[in-house]
Design a protein around this motif. Structure first.
Motif, mmCIF file in Angstrom:
data_model
loop_
_atom_site.group_PDB
_atom_site.id
_atom_site.type_symbol
_atom_site.label_atom_id
_atom_site.label_comp_id
_atom_site.label_asym_id
_atom_site.label_seq_id
_atom_site.Cartn_x
_atom_site.Cartn_y
_atom_site.Cartn_z
ATOM 1 N N VAL A 1 6.422 -0.725 -1.978
ATOM 2 C CA VAL A 1 6.595 -0.431 -0.551
ATOM 3 C C VAL A 1 6.824 1.066 -0.323
ATOM 4 O O VAL A 1 7.667 1.691 -0.959
ATOM 5 C CB VAL A 1 7.774 -1.247 0.028
ATOM 6 N N ARG B 1 1.004 -5.125 4.282
ATOM 7 C CA ARG B 1 1.163 -4.873 5.716
ATOM 8 C C ARG B 1 1.196 -3.377 5.997
ATOM 9 O O ARG B 1 1.872 -2.618 5.303
ATOM 10 C CB ARG B 1 2.465 -5.504 6.219
ATOM 11 N N LYS C 1 6.480 -4.461 -6.500
ATOM 12 C CA LYS C 1 6.798 -3.988 -5.147
ATOM 13 C C LYS C 1 6.537 -2.481 -5.105
ATOM 14 O O LYS C 1 7.145 -1.732 -5.883
ATOM 15 C CB LYS C 1 8.262 -4.298 -4.864
ATOM 16 N N ARG D 1 0.998 -8.735 -0.436
ATOM 17 C CA ARG D 1 1.319 -8.349 0.932
ATOM 18 C C ARG D 1 1.022 -6.855 1.061
ATOM 19 O O ARG D 1 1.564 -6.045 0.303
ATOM 20 C CB ARG D 1 2.797 -8.622 1.204
ATOM 21 N N ASP E 1 4.366 -6.813 -3.181
ATOM 22 C CA ASP E 1 4.438 -6.235 -1.844
ATOM 23 C C ASP E 1 4.036 -4.767 -1.871
ATOM 24 O O ASP E 1 4.749 -3.920 -2.423
ATOM 25 C CB ASP E 1 5.869 -6.389 -1.311
ATOM 26 N N SER F 1 3.265 -3.127 1.033
ATOM 27 C CA SER F 1 3.294 -2.743 2.442
ATOM 28 C C SER F 1 3.609 -1.250 2.586
ATOM 29 O O SER F 1 4.330 -0.677 1.771
ATOM 30 C CB SER F 1 4.355 -3.558 3.188
#
Length: 197
Positions: free
Chosen positions: A86, A126, A84, A124, A104, A106
């Motif tokens: 993020v 995003r 992750k 992911r 992730d 994002s």
């Protein structure tokens, strides 16, 4: 519970092939730290700064680097699996050949990054900022790129199959030879104003 290390600055340290398992670093700073061939598993880095850190051939599994800043770091052959990241940003980093599998990413900022030939699968991403990034020959498959900033990105010969390209303006990127699947072709045609019947 992993031990939490807060507000520590590490400089000129040799962490070659170090195993970082279940460790939690908060607001720590790493300058000129050698993490070549290091392995992190379940490690958490929150709001940390990495400057001139060598991540060459390092492996990261189910670890988190959230809201971290990477500046002039070398990620040659680094691998991130289920991680992750993020809200993290990469500035003047050497990111090739990077491998990202799942996880992730994002809100990650990588504007202008040289990502030629990198491999990103099933992640992911995003609202990732890839403005002006060079993804020539990259593999970006099964990736959620919804809301991504892709203006002026180079997607020449990139394999984009199975990724969410709803945020992509085909007229604002270099795209010669980019590979998409039939479903994506419809999305891109609609983005160009075509009506599919």
């Amino acid at each position: 519970m992993p031990e939490t290390i807060e507000d520590v600055t590490y400089r000129h340290q040799d962490w070659y092939a170090e195993e970082l398992v279940d460790r939690h670093f908060v607001r720590c700073e790493f300058f000129h730290v050698d993490l070549t061939e290091a392995v992190s598993q379940g490690a958490v880095f929150t709001e940390c700064v990495f400057g001139n850190v060598a991540f060459n051939a390092s492996r990261h599994i189910d670890s988190a680097f959230t809201r971290c800043v990477f500046k002039r770091c070398n990620l040659f052959e680094a691998e991130f699996t289920g991680c992750k990241l993020v809200g993290s940003s990469f500035d003047q980093c050497d990111l090739r050949p990077l491998r990202i599998d799942g996880g992730d990413w994002s809100f990650v900022a990588m504007p202008g990054a040289d990502l030629r030939g990198v491999r990103v699968t099933d992640a992911r991403m995003r609202e990732v900022n890839l403005t002006g990034a060079d993804l020539t020959g990259a593999t970006v498959t099964g990736v959620d790129l919804s809301g991504a900033q892709l203006h002026a990105a180079k997607l020449v010969r990139a394999d984009l199959r199975g990724s969410d390209l709803t945020a992509l303006d085909p007229t604002a990127v270099e795209r010669a030879g980019a590979i998409v699947d039939a479903e994506q072709a419809i999305v891109l045609a609609q983005a160009l104003g075509f009506e599919i019947r």
